[in-house]
Design an enzyme around this catalytic site. Structure first.
Site, PDB file in Angstrom:
ATOM      1  CE  LYS A   6     -43.110  54.374 -15.774  1.00  0.00           C
ATOM      2  NZ  LYS A   6     -42.032  54.290 -14.780  1.00  0.00           N
ATOM      3  CB  THR A   7     -41.148  61.679 -20.080  1.00  0.00           C
ATOM      4  OG1 THR A   7     -39.913  61.180 -19.548  1.00  0.00           O
ATOM      5  CG2 THR A   7     -41.908  62.426 -18.997  1.00  0.00           C
ATOM      6  N   PRO A   9     -41.718  57.282 -23.856  1.00  0.00           N
ATOM      7  CG  PRO A   9     -43.663  56.022 -23.557  1.00  0.00           C
ATOM      8  CD  PRO A   9     -42.637  56.821 -22.797  1.00  0.00           C
ATOM      9  CB  CYS A 199     -76.901  59.095 -50.357  1.00  0.00           C
ATOM     10  SG  CYS A 199     -75.904  58.717 -51.828  1.00  0.00           S
ATOM     11  CG  LEU A 200     -79.298  53.156 -50.896  1.00  0.00           C
ATOM     12  CD1 LEU A 200     -79.556  52.916 -52.375  1.00  0.00           C
ATOM     13  CD2 LEU A 200     -78.462  52.010 -50.309  1.00  0.00           C
ATOM     14  CG  MET A 202     -84.043  61.124 -52.238  1.00  0.00           C
ATOM     15  SD  MET A 202     -83.368  62.383 -53.358  1.00  0.00           S
ATOM     16  CE  MET A 202     -83.221  61.430 -54.876  1.00  0.00           C
ATOM     17  CD  GLU A 223     -76.053  50.988 -56.043  1.00  0.00           C
ATOM     18  OE1 GLU A 223     -75.056  50.882 -55.319  1.00  0.00           O
ATOM     19  OE2 GLU A 223     -76.910  51.880 -55.898  1.00  0.00           O
ATOM     20  NE  ARG A 280     -70.391  54.350 -60.556  1.00  0.00           N
ATOM     21  CZ  ARG A 280     -69.795  53.952 -59.433  1.00  0.00           C
ATOM     22  NH1 ARG A 280     -70.479  53.259 -58.530  1.00  0.00           N
ATOM     23  NH2 ARG A 280     -68.531  54.241 -59.192  1.00  0.00           N
ATOM     24  CG  HIS A 325     -73.595  62.132 -48.498  1.00  0.00           C
ATOM     25  ND1 HIS A 325     -73.843  61.044 -47.703  1.00  0.00           N
ATOM     26  CD2 HIS A 325     -73.468  61.646 -49.757  1.00  0.00           C
ATOM     27  CE1 HIS A 325     -73.855  59.944 -48.432  1.00  0.00           C
ATOM     28  NE2 HIS A 325     -73.628  60.276 -49.686  1.00  0.00           N
ATOM     29  CD  GLU A 327     -74.093  62.802 -44.371  1.00  0.00           C
ATOM     30  OE1 GLU A 327     -73.640  61.769 -44.898  1.00  0.00           O
ATOM     31  OE2 GLU A 327     -75.124  63.378 -44.773  1.00  0.00           O
TER      32      GLU A 327
END
Length: 353
Positions: A6-7, A9, A199-200, A202, A223, A280, A325, A327
């Site tokens: 369908k066109t 939309p 992060c955490l 480590m 923390e 932090r 991080h 990644e």
């Protein structure tokens, strides 16, 4: 539902944009199936765009094939011509080779990711992709199994982590699931299973080492436990002095100097690196000498030597953790060095076991 495209939309969407004073120059249409020229002409006519500017983004099995499909329809060429950008040629060789590699993946490696947000599909998306990028380098499929940290106890840790070729503990905030993550780290350390902490991950690796090897009672992070007797990880303004932070978060890219001869240095093949941060708390320098004397290697420090950026265990096949991080900097054709090192160690472990 009617098994036809369908066109309407798309037409209504463009109409809404026009009511805001925005006229599209190009339309990219998502579709599960092929779209014929007649339908493209209809969309172009009713939406007042050039037919060449109606591009189809068909669903594909391999995500990276999307770029090739757009290229094959001349999308890149059309954009360059529109902006009068001359002498541009798209070289898709590297991308084509990536797709060929993914299609020919043989064998696999099993990574168990121990986190607290595993019910959320996209919570660890960057880590998932970075692991797969490293797998592409070796032509292997990386199977990621998610383990809810809350579920891990002393009684079932061996059962839940059995069969892992590598164990990854990612970042996070707050105390929930911490005990399970620490048990997973201890399992990896004691059973010589390749481990990667982020992060955490480590921070908890340092805490686990202090608890089990140094035998420091109640070793923890402020923390997670404000009145801990041994704050291995703490928010220490004196360590931050002179370092630009946003609010109280160390946020963004920071340099790190690696210890020559370490596994981290072996992965990067560079002494000075830069990685992105979002945290932090820091490893407390008051415990640095004790940790080192007990066998923990601080393999990465901030250039001024005040902040612990990476740790590892020298006599372990691969026990490496990063406060940053990594990644975020991995790419499908340029996998991150730490993920490459981790997956390589996991493959070696899989072959030996």
């Amino acid at each position: 539902a009617a098994s036809e495209l369908k066109t309407k939309p798309t037409q209504h969407s463009v109409k809404e944009l026009r009511s805001l004073g925005i006229q599209p120059d190009m339309l990219v249409l998502r579709s599960e199936v092929d779209v014929n020229d007649e339908l493209k002409e209809k969309v172009a006519l009713f939406c007042d765009v050039n037919k060449s500017a109606v591009v189809i983004s068909k669903d594909v099995k391999i995500l990276y094939e999307v770029a090739n499909n757009l290229h094959n329809q001349g999308m890149d060429e059309y954009i360059c011509n529109y902006f009068s950008i001359q002498n541009t040629v798209s070289d898709m060789t590297e991308w084509d080779n990536l797709i060929k590699t993914i299609k020919k993946l043989s064998g696999d490696v099993n990574i168990k990711l121990v986190g607290k947000y595993v019910q959320l599909q996209d919570a660890y998306l960057s880590i998932n992709e970075a692991l797969r990028h490293a797998g592409y380098k070796y032509g292997k499929k990386v199977n990621i199994q998610y383990i809810l940290a809350d579920d891990i106890t002393k009684d079932n840790v061996n059962e839940l982590l059995d069969g892992a070729d590598g164990i990854l503990v990612p970042g996070g905030f707050g105390p929930r699931g911490v005990e399970g993550k620490i048990l997973a780290i201890q399992y990896a350390r004691c059973n010589k299973v390749p481990f990667f902490g982020i992060c955490l991950g480590m921070q908890l690796a340092a805490i686990e080492f202090a608890q089990d090897v140094l035998k420091l009672e109640n070793a923890n992070s402020t923390e997670l436990c404000e009145d801990t007797a041994n704050p291995i990880v703490d928010y220490l303004p004196n360590q931050y002095r002179g370092i630009g932070i946003g609010g109280t978060l160390r946020l963004g890219a920071y340099d790190c100097k690696l210890k020559v001869g370490s596994k981290a240095y072996e992965a990067y093949q560079n002494e000075l690196i830069s990685e992105r941060h979002r945290h932090r708390y820091e490893v407390n320098n008051a415990y640095r000498d004790q940790l080192i004397d007990a066998g923990l290697r601080i393999s990465g420090l901030s250039p001024d030597g005040r902040l612990t950026e990476m740790i590892e265990i020298p006599d372990h096949p691969w026990f490496v953790a990063s406060q940053a991080h990594p990644e975020f900097k991995s790419r499908p054709t340029k996998p991150h060095p730490l993920f490459v090192g981790f997956v390589k160690a996991a493959l070696t472990y899989e072959e030996e076991h």
